[in-house]
Design a protein around this motif. Structure first.
Motif, PDB file in Angstrom:
ATOM      1  N   GLY A  66     -30.683 -62.023  26.895  1.00  0.00           N
ATOM      2  CA  GLY A  66     -30.478 -62.708  25.624  1.00  0.00           C
ATOM      3  C   GLY A  66     -31.699 -62.721  24.733  1.00  0.00           C
ATOM      4  N   LEU A  67     -32.761 -62.032  25.131  1.00  0.00           N
ATOM      5  CA  LEU A  67     -34.007 -62.007  24.375  1.00  0.00           C
ATOM      6  C   LEU A  67     -34.066 -60.853  23.378  1.00  0.00           C
ATOM      7  CD1 LEU A  67     -36.392 -62.539  27.439  1.00  0.00           C
ATOM      8  CD2 LEU A  67     -35.801 -64.278  25.733  1.00  0.00           C
ATOM      9  N   ALA A  68     -33.165 -59.875  23.524  1.00  0.00           N
ATOM     10  CA  ALA A  68     -33.294 -58.613  22.796  1.00  0.00           C
ATOM     11  C   ALA A  68     -32.323 -58.506  21.637  1.00  0.00           C
ATOM     12  CB  ALA A  68     -33.091 -57.442  23.748  1.00  0.00           C
ATOM     13  N   THR A  69     -32.834 -58.047  20.513  1.00  0.00           N
ATOM     14  CA  THR A  69     -32.044 -57.751  19.318  1.00  0.00           C
ATOM     15  C   THR A  69     -32.188 -56.273  18.999  1.00  0.00           C
ATOM     16  OG1 THR A  69     -32.304 -59.967  18.382  1.00  0.00           O
ATOM     17  CG2 THR A  69     -31.827 -58.189  16.830  1.00  0.00           C
ATOM     18  N   LEU A  70     -31.089 -55.644  18.640  1.00  0.00           N
ATOM     19  CA  LEU A  70     -31.123 -54.249  18.199  1.00  0.00           C
ATOM     20  C   LEU A  70     -31.134 -54.211  16.676  1.00  0.00           C
ATOM     21  CD1 LEU A  70     -30.863 -51.161  18.746  1.00  0.00           C
ATOM     22  CD2 LEU A  70     -28.385 -51.490  18.539  1.00  0.00           C
ATOM     23  N   GLY A  71     -32.118 -53.548  16.119  1.00  0.00           N
ATOM     24  CA  GLY A  71     -32.152 -53.279  14.687  1.00  0.00           C
ATOM     25  C   GLY A  71     -31.946 -51.793  14.468  1.00  0.00           C
ATOM     26  N   ALA A  72     -31.066 -51.432  13.548  1.00  0.00           N
ATOM     27  CA  ALA A  72     -30.796 -50.007  13.306  1.00  0.00           C
ATOM     28  C   ALA A  72     -30.522 -49.771  11.835  1.00  0.00           C
ATOM     29  CB  ALA A  72     -29.595 -49.543  14.137  1.00  0.00           C
ATOM     30  N   CYS A  73     -30.858 -48.595  11.355  1.00  0.00           N
ATOM     31  CA  CYS A  73     -30.530 -48.248   9.973  1.00  0.00           C
ATOM     32  C   CYS A  73     -29.724 -46.960   9.943  1.00  0.00           C
ATOM     33  CB  CYS A  73     -31.775 -48.165   9.093  1.00  0.00           C
ATOM     34  SG  CYS A  73     -33.017 -46.997   9.596  1.00  0.00           S
ATOM     35  N   TRP A  77     -27.532 -43.325  13.981  1.00  0.00           N
ATOM     36  CA  TRP A  77     -28.711 -44.117  13.645  1.00  0.00           C
ATOM     37  C   TRP A  77     -29.799 -43.168  13.154  1.00  0.00           C
ATOM     38  CZ3 TRP A  77     -28.627 -46.710  19.097  1.00  0.00           C
ATOM     39  CH2 TRP A  77     -27.644 -47.706  19.134  1.00  0.00           C
ATOM     40  N   LEU A  78     -30.405 -43.497  12.044  1.00  0.00           N
ATOM     41  CA  LEU A  78     -31.551 -42.738  11.563  1.00  0.00           C
ATOM     42  C   LEU A  78     -32.849 -43.284  12.147  1.00  0.00           C
ATOM     43  CD1 LEU A  78     -30.447 -42.232   7.870  1.00  0.00           C
ATOM     44  CD2 LEU A  78     -30.262 -40.637   9.789  1.00  0.00           C
ATOM     45  N   ALA A  79     -32.821 -44.544  12.545  1.00  0.00           N
ATOM     46  CA  ALA A  79     -33.908 -45.173  13.296  1.00  0.00           C
ATOM     47  C   ALA A  79     -33.316 -46.397  13.962  1.00  0.00           C
ATOM     48  CB  ALA A  79     -35.073 -45.568  12.392  1.00  0.00           C
ATOM     49  N   ALA A  80     -33.835 -46.748  15.111  1.00  0.00           N
ATOM     50  CA  ALA A  80     -33.351 -47.927  15.831  1.00  0.00           C
ATOM     51  C   ALA A  80     -34.504 -48.502  16.646  1.00  0.00           C
ATOM     52  CB  ALA A  80     -32.178 -47.566  16.748  1.00  0.00           C
ATOM     53  N   SER A  81     -34.459 -49.814  16.850  1.00  0.00           N
ATOM     54  CA  SER A  81     -35.534 -50.479  17.576  1.00  0.00           C
ATOM     55  C   SER A  81     -34.990 -51.697  18.307  1.00  0.00           C
ATOM     56  CB  SER A  81     -36.651 -50.912  16.623  1.00  0.00           C
ATOM     57  OG  SER A  81     -37.658 -51.624  17.320  1.00  0.00           O
ATOM     58  N   VAL A  82     -35.580 -51.996  19.429  1.00  0.00           N
ATOM     59  CA  VAL A  82     -35.323 -53.243  20.141  1.00  0.00           C
ATOM     60  C   VAL A  82     -36.454 -54.213  19.807  1.00  0.00           C
ATOM     61  CG1 VAL A  82     -35.244 -54.353  22.411  1.00  0.00           C
ATOM     62  CG2 VAL A  82     -34.017 -52.207  22.014  1.00  0.00           C
ATOM     63  N   PHE A  83     -36.073 -55.397  19.342  1.00  0.00           N
ATOM     64  CA  PHE A  83     -37.007 -56.487  19.096  1.00  0.00           C
ATOM     65  C   PHE A  83     -36.762 -57.575  20.132  1.00  0.00           C
ATOM     66  CE2 PHE A  83     -36.403 -54.376  15.036  1.00  0.00           C
ATOM     67  CZ  PHE A  83     -37.707 -54.234  14.582  1.00  0.00           C
ATOM     68  N   VAL A 104     -36.300 -39.381   5.517  1.00  0.00           N
ATOM     69  CA  VAL A 104     -36.021 -40.424   4.516  1.00  0.00           C
ATOM     70  C   VAL A 104     -36.767 -41.725   4.799  1.00  0.00           C
ATOM     71  CG1 VAL A 104     -33.789 -39.485   3.842  1.00  0.00           C
ATOM     72  CG2 VAL A 104     -33.915 -41.060   5.785  1.00  0.00           C
ATOM     73  N   GLY A 105     -37.779 -41.680   5.662  1.00  0.00           N
ATOM     74  CA  GLY A 105     -38.595 -42.865   5.915  1.00  0.00           C
ATOM     75  C   GLY A 105     -37.859 -43.970   6.647  1.00  0.00           C
ATOM     76  N   ALA A 106     -36.956 -43.600   7.568  1.00  0.00           N
ATOM     77  CA  ALA A 106     -36.111 -44.593   8.219  1.00  0.00           C
ATOM     78  C   ALA A 106     -36.903 -45.588   9.068  1.00  0.00           C
ATOM     79  CB  ALA A 106     -35.060 -43.892   9.081  1.00  0.00           C
ATOM     80  N   SER A 107     -37.929 -45.144   9.777  1.00  0.00           N
ATOM     81  CA  SER A 107     -38.702 -46.058  10.618  1.00  0.00           C
ATOM     82  C   SER A 107     -39.425 -47.099   9.779  1.00  0.00           C
ATOM     83  CB  SER A 107     -39.707 -45.277  11.462  1.00  0.00           C
ATOM     84  OG  SER A 107     -39.054 -44.477  12.421  1.00  0.00           O
ATOM     85  N   SER A 108     -39.991 -46.669   8.659  1.00  0.00           N
ATOM     86  CA  SER A 108     -40.670 -47.606   7.763  1.00  0.00           C
ATOM     87  C   SER A 108     -39.692 -48.612   7.185  1.00  0.00           C
ATOM     88  CB  SER A 108     -41.362 -46.844   6.629  1.00  0.00           C
ATOM     89  OG  SER A 108     -42.341 -45.963   7.128  1.00  0.00           O
ATOM     90  N   PHE A 109     -38.535 -48.133   6.778  1.00  0.00           N
ATOM     91  CA  PHE A 109     -37.498 -48.996   6.216  1.00  0.00           C
ATOM     92  C   PHE A 109     -37.036 -50.019   7.256  1.00  0.00           C
ATOM     93  CE2 PHE A 109     -32.959 -49.821   5.424  1.00  0.00           C
ATOM     94  CZ  PHE A 109     -33.010 -50.324   4.124  1.00  0.00           C
ATOM     95  N   LEU A 110     -36.815 -49.547   8.484  1.00  0.00           N
ATOM     96  CA  LEU A 110     -36.352 -50.434   9.556  1.00  0.00           C
ATOM     97  C   LEU A 110     -37.329 -51.576   9.801  1.00  0.00           C
ATOM     98  CD1 LEU A 110     -34.733 -49.513  12.919  1.00  0.00           C
ATOM     99  CD2 LEU A 110     -36.808 -50.889  12.939  1.00  0.00           C
ATOM    100  N   LEU A 111     -38.604 -51.260   9.892  1.00  0.00           N
ATOM    101  CA  LEU A 111     -39.585 -52.289  10.212  1.00  0.00           C
ATOM    102  C   LEU A 111     -39.711 -53.309   9.086  1.00  0.00           C
ATOM    103  CD1 LEU A 111     -41.401 -53.150  12.446  1.00  0.00           C
ATOM    104  CD2 LEU A 111     -43.159 -51.591  11.627  1.00  0.00           C
ATOM    105  N   HIS A 112     -39.652 -52.859   7.849  1.00  0.00           N
ATOM    106  CA  HIS A 112     -39.690 -53.774   6.708  1.00  0.00           C
ATOM    107  C   HIS A 112     -38.468 -54.694   6.726  1.00  0.00           C
ATOM    108  CE1 HIS A 112     -39.992 -55.327   2.642  1.00  0.00           C
ATOM    109  NE2 HIS A 112     -38.804 -54.805   2.365  1.00  0.00           N
TER     110      HIS A 112
END
Length: 343
Positions: free
Chosen positions: A213-220, A230-236, A257-265
């Motif tokens: 229950g600690l993990a969130t998926l962020g994806a763009c 997914w153009l970029a995805a991350s576990v937070f 298209v700068g997906a990693s930068s967009f995701l983190l912002h």
């Protein structure tokens, strides 16, 4: 609060103590559930939870024990990411007593040496009784107050505009429904960059991480293409007072298209909307100040913290014997406290 002195806990007991510790920040990477999930990376890792209590104070140390091949000895290490003890007190006498009790337990359990990665936000090396040394600078974003995006350098602002023109959208969800999909996506990205196999975490790792229950998926993805790639995805990872940027991946199309930068912002904006005061980004892939990953993360914040590591030898004679037994490894990696395996 229970029995005073040192004791080994079950995972459920450790979670209860962790959640009862009134600390300004409790990073998810120090949560006992994370320590257990992370052990799925390697069947040799045994999650272990040590608690010292005295005068109404708690000292909790969650770590992995590992059998040393060809011996009846063990070593101890932090999980992937960060570790080290948590303490409700900074009192020098209490901390000395906790460390003495921990050291005695290690000797009794035939643990020769430990290696600890301290969390920079906590600076929890102050609660550890072994040696500590500087490793590298890391980046953290303060999400409260003024709009943090105003301080972004021009190159990052331009990249974000590029992503917006490309129609990227960001979504967050629990990791659980997507654990296997993200695992495959992450491993593919690591293979593309020829990463060390150490980082090719299996599906069980992501499934157990999701179950905490600690993990969130962020994806763009591209707007209007919710079923698209997914153009970029991350576990937070979400702990008390802190969101942590844990594992991330992108594709060749995403890089265009700068997906990693967009995701983190967008993940920073989402964390701020939830009232999270800080987003921890971590550091580079090595200690060099010109590391490209550190450069990427530094675009988001000028605030640097110092990441430190620590170690202690509990059984000196046995440690000397390990140097003889694994002489080639010791010669190749004398800077590593646990030199005979990758930690």
């Amino acid at each position: 609060m229970g029995t005073e002195g040192m004791q080994a806990l079950t995972q459920a007991q450790a979670v209860a103590h962790y959640e009862a510790m009134d600390l300004r920040a409790r990073p998810a990477t120090l949560h006992p559930g994370y320590v257990a999930a992370d052990a799925s990376r390697d069947p040799r890792l045994l999650p272990t939870y040590l608690l010292y209590q005295a005068q109404g104070q708690r000292w909790l140390h969650s770590l992995h024990l590992t059998a040393i091949p060809g011996t009846d000895l063990k070593d101890a290490s932090s999980p992937y990411g960060y570790g080290g003890p948590l303490s409700t007190s900074d009192d020098a006498r209490f901390l000395a007593q906790a460390w003495q009790a921990c050291s005695q337990w290690m000797v009794q359990q035939r643990v020769v040496v430990d290696y600890v990665r301290f969390h920079p936000v906590l600076g929890n090396e102050r609660w550890y009784g072994g040696s500590a040394s500087d490793n590298r600078e890391v980046v953290v974003m303060d999400l409260q107050g003024a709009d943090f995006a105003l301080a972004y350098p021009p190159r990052l602002k331009q990249t974000l505009k590029k992503a917006q023109r490309a129609g990227l959208v960001y979504r967050e969800t629990a990791l659980a429904p997507h654990a296997r999909s993200f695992g495959a996506y992450y491993r593919s990205a690591m293979a593309d960059i020829e990463a060390d196999p150490f980082f090719l975490f299996g599906d069980a790792y992501f499934e157990l991480l999701a179950a905490t229950g600690l993990a969130t998926l962020g994806a763009c993805q591209r707007a209007g293409d919710a079923d698209g790639p997914w153009l970029a995805a991350s576990v937070f990872l979400q702990g008390r007072g802190l969101r942590e940027y844990h594992l991330a991946a992108t594709t060749a199309q995403g890089r265009e298209v700068g997906a990693s930068s967009f995701l983190l912002h967008e993940a920073a904006l989402a964390a701020r909307a939830l009232g999270v005061p800080r987003l921890y980004l971590g550091g580079g892939s090595n200690p060099r100040p010109d590391n490209s990953l550190l450069f990427f993360k530094s675009s988001y914040s000028g605030r640097r913290l110092l990441y430190r590591t620590g170690s202690s030898v509990f059984r000196a004679a046995d440690y000397d014997e390990l140097k003889r037994r694994f002489a080639a490894d010791w010669s190749a990696h004398p800077e590593r406290p646990i030199f005979y395996r990758k930690v």
